[in-house]
Design a protein around this motif. Structure first.
Motif, PDB file in Angstrom:
ATOM      1  N   MET A 170       0.997  -1.326   0.003  1.00  0.00           N
ATOM      2  CA  MET A 170      -0.001   0.043  -0.082  1.00  0.00           C
ATOM      3  C   MET A 170       0.880   1.247  -0.163  1.00  0.00           C
ATOM      4  SD  MET A 170      -3.042   1.249   0.105  1.00  0.00           S
ATOM      5  CE  MET A 170      -3.970   0.099   0.265  1.00  0.00           C
ATOM      6  N   ARG A 171       0.480   2.128  -0.841  1.00  0.00           N
ATOM      7  CA  ARG A 171       1.559   3.376  -0.887  1.00  0.00           C
ATOM      8  C   ARG A 171       1.534   3.977   0.465  1.00  0.00           C
ATOM      9  NH1 ARG A 171      -3.809   5.932  -2.624  1.00  0.00           N
ATOM     10  NH2 ARG A 171      -3.962   4.094  -4.025  1.00  0.00           N
ATOM     11  N   SER A 172       2.871   4.648   0.390  1.00  0.00           N
ATOM     12  CA  SER A 172       3.279   5.415   1.825  1.00  0.00           C
ATOM     13  C   SER A 172       4.254   6.220   1.321  1.00  0.00           C
ATOM     14  CB  SER A 172       3.825   4.373   2.848  1.00  0.00           C
ATOM     15  OG  SER A 172       4.328   4.904   3.757  1.00  0.00           O
ATOM     16  N   PHE A 173       4.349   7.572   2.132  1.00  0.00           N
ATOM     17  CA  PHE A 173       5.030   8.837   1.658  1.00  0.00           C
ATOM     18  C   PHE A 173       6.166   9.020   2.633  1.00  0.00           C
ATOM     19  CE2 PHE A 173       0.882   8.758  -0.461  1.00  0.00           C
ATOM     20  CZ  PHE A 173       1.178   8.486  -1.794  1.00  0.00           C
ATOM     21  N   SER A 174       6.004   8.458   3.964  1.00  0.00           N
ATOM     22  CA  SER A 174       6.769   9.097   4.930  1.00  0.00           C
ATOM     23  C   SER A 174       8.241   8.483   4.881  1.00  0.00           C
ATOM     24  CB  SER A 174       6.286   8.767   6.242  1.00  0.00           C
ATOM     25  OG  SER A 174       6.298   7.473   6.857  1.00  0.00           O
ATOM     26  N   ALA A 198       1.596  10.058   5.122  1.00  0.00           N
ATOM     27  CA  ALA A 198       2.651  10.853   4.406  1.00  0.00           C
ATOM     28  C   ALA A 198       3.495  11.416   5.565  1.00  0.00           C
ATOM     29  CB  ALA A 198       1.963  11.985   3.955  1.00  0.00           C
ATOM     30  N   PRO A 199       2.769  11.817   6.882  1.00  0.00           N
ATOM     31  CA  PRO A 199       3.560  12.429   7.819  1.00  0.00           C
ATOM     32  C   PRO A 199       4.510  11.371   8.486  1.00  0.00           C
ATOM     33  CG  PRO A 199       1.175  12.841   8.055  1.00  0.00           C
ATOM     34  CD  PRO A 199       1.370  12.011   7.215  1.00  0.00           C
ATOM     35  N   SER A 200       5.765  11.908   8.933  1.00  0.00           N
ATOM     36  CA  SER A 200       6.786  10.821   9.433  1.00  0.00           C
ATOM     37  C   SER A 200       6.464  10.499  10.868  1.00  0.00           C
ATOM     38  CB  SER A 200       8.231  11.344   9.301  1.00  0.00           C
ATOM     39  OG  SER A 200       8.569  11.149   8.012  1.00  0.00           O
ATOM     40  N   ILE A 201       6.880   9.497  11.605  1.00  0.00           N
ATOM     41  CA  ILE A 201       6.614   9.368  12.962  1.00  0.00           C
ATOM     42  C   ILE A 201       7.477  10.312  13.602  1.00  0.00           C
ATOM     43  CG2 ILE A 201       7.303   7.664  14.773  1.00  0.00           C
ATOM     44  CD1 ILE A 201       5.073   6.943  13.151  1.00  0.00           C
ATOM     45  N   VAL A 202       6.781  10.865  14.787  1.00  0.00           N
ATOM     46  CA  VAL A 202       7.883  11.890  15.793  1.00  0.00           C
ATOM     47  C   VAL A 202       7.858  11.149  17.051  1.00  0.00           C
ATOM     48  CG1 VAL A 202       5.549  12.986  16.457  1.00  0.00           C
ATOM     49  CG2 VAL A 202       7.754  14.282  16.606  1.00  0.00           C
ATOM     50  N   PRO A 203       9.213  11.017  17.561  1.00  0.00           N
ATOM     51  CA  PRO A 203       9.473  10.586  18.876  1.00  0.00           C
ATOM     52  C   PRO A 203       9.202  11.164  19.841  1.00  0.00           C
ATOM     53  CG  PRO A 203      11.455  11.094  17.844  1.00  0.00           C
ATOM     54  CD  PRO A 203      10.538  11.255  16.630  1.00  0.00           C
ATOM     55  N   GLY A 204       8.855  11.012  21.077  1.00  0.00           N
ATOM     56  CA  GLY A 204       8.666  11.961  22.289  1.00  0.00           C
ATOM     57  C   GLY A 204       9.327  11.175  23.276  1.00  0.00           C
ATOM     58  N   PRO A 205       9.155  11.816  24.570  1.00  0.00           N
ATOM     59  CA  PRO A 205       9.557  11.190  25.606  1.00  0.00           C
ATOM     60  C   PRO A 205       8.989   9.656  25.862  1.00  0.00           C
ATOM     61  CG  PRO A 205       9.344  13.202  26.322  1.00  0.00           C
ATOM     62  CD  PRO A 205       8.799  13.052  24.992  1.00  0.00           C
ATOM     63  N   GLY A 206       9.860   8.581  25.552  1.00  0.00           N
ATOM     64  CA  GLY A 206       9.087   7.210  25.793  1.00  0.00           C
ATOM     65  C   GLY A 206       8.063   6.942  24.786  1.00  0.00           C
ATOM     66  N   ARG A 233      -3.148  19.174   9.009  1.00  0.00           N
ATOM     67  CA  ARG A 233      -3.119  18.607   7.416  1.00  0.00           C
ATOM     68  C   ARG A 233      -2.686  17.171   7.290  1.00  0.00           C
ATOM     69  NH1 ARG A 233      -6.526  21.177   4.365  1.00  0.00           N
ATOM     70  NH2 ARG A 233      -5.130  20.861   2.828  1.00  0.00           N
ATOM     71  N   ASP A 234      -2.957  16.909   6.104  1.00  0.00           N
ATOM     72  CA  ASP A 234      -2.612  15.408   5.724  1.00  0.00           C
ATOM     73  C   ASP A 234      -0.784  15.199   5.610  1.00  0.00           C
ATOM     74  OD1 ASP A 234      -2.743  16.906   3.458  1.00  0.00           O
ATOM     75  OD2 ASP A 234      -3.531  15.510   2.261  1.00  0.00           O
ATOM     76  N   LEU A 235      -0.119  16.295   5.250  1.00  0.00           N
ATOM     77  CA  LEU A 235       1.456  16.127   4.637  1.00  0.00           C
ATOM     78  C   LEU A 235       1.934  16.667   6.147  1.00  0.00           C
ATOM     79  CD1 LEU A 235       1.238  17.355   1.223  1.00  0.00           C
ATOM     80  CD2 LEU A 235       0.958  15.036   1.924  1.00  0.00           C
ATOM     81  N   PRO A 236       1.884  17.443   6.541  1.00  0.00           N
ATOM     82  CA  PRO A 236       2.983  18.145   7.684  1.00  0.00           C
ATOM     83  C   PRO A 236       3.127  16.909   8.769  1.00  0.00           C
ATOM     84  CG  PRO A 236       1.471  19.866   7.043  1.00  0.00           C
ATOM     85  CD  PRO A 236       1.242  18.798   6.647  1.00  0.00           C
TER      86      PRO A 236
END
Length: 209
Positions: A97-101, A144-152, A192-195
């Motif tokens: 399945m298409r993914s863009f991140s 589309a948005p990339s994963i963002v890490p936080g504390p734990g 939004r769907d991209l940022p």
């Protein structure tokens, strides 16, 4: 009739280790150049069906490897090459399945994990071997948005609003399906769907225009 992509082949960002530059151009392949512009190696990774959206995942460097996401409707995989020789080191199939991140490398304290957003949630891999470590299912929508890490935690944001798990936070470090065991919270998508979202201290920010 051929569908022309809505973006250019130059959408992914290049990566460099200070001696080489790595560029992914979707159907145009993955290429490595030295700083004088000499091509060192290149790979044709195939043609990817993305319903006309094109490709956007940037290469990621880990040790002696350059890792590339290649997610399309007809073929989907993660692949790693030796940075110097261009030899393929590992390749791991992913749900088609298409993914863009772009994958995000995190350190859990016990191991390194390469975490990747996609159409139906997030998956983590061992960056050295490509072995899938865990996955957490979310609402389906463009990854589309990339994963963002936080504390734990790691936070994923779906590209489309499909339900309560559009945005979710999970604790990394698990094994197999961690959707219920490691998910800390979930909510309908904001922004939004991209940022990609952004974590600053204890706060999570998304663009909502």
């Amino acid at each position: 009739e051929k569908i022309h992509n809505m973006n250019s082949w130059a959408t992914p960002t290049c990566a460099t280790d200070g001696a080489r530059v790595f560029g992914f151009f979707g159907d145009g392949g993955l290429h490595c150049f030295d700083l004088d512009g000499n091509k060192l190696w290149s790979h044709d990774l195939g043609t990817f069906e993305t319903n006309g959206w094109g490709m956007a995942s940037s290469p990621v460097l880990f040790g002696d490897l350059v890792i590339q996401t290649c997610d399309g409707d007809n073929a989907a995989f993660l692949v790693a090459f030796d940075k110097e020789t261009g030899s393929e080191v590992w390749r791991t199939s992913r749900p088609m399945m298409r993914s863009f991140s772009t994958p995000v490398l995190i350190d859990t304290g016990q191991r390194k994990e390469l975490v990747l957003n996609a159409h139906a949630g997030m998956r983590a891999y061992d960056p050295a071997t490509g072995e899938e470590l865990w996955y957490a299912t979310g609402a389906s929508g463009r990854g589309a948005p990339s994963i963002v890490p936080g504390p734990g935690l790691v936070v994923s944001l779906s590209g489309r609003s499909r339900g309560d798990s559009d945005m979710m936070a999970v604790r990394p470090g698990g094994a197999g399906d961690i959707t219920t065991t490691h998910r800390v919270w979930q909510t309908k998508r904001g922004g939004r769907d991209l940022p990609s979202p952004l974590v600053v201290g204890d706060y999570l920010f998304t663009v909502n225009l």
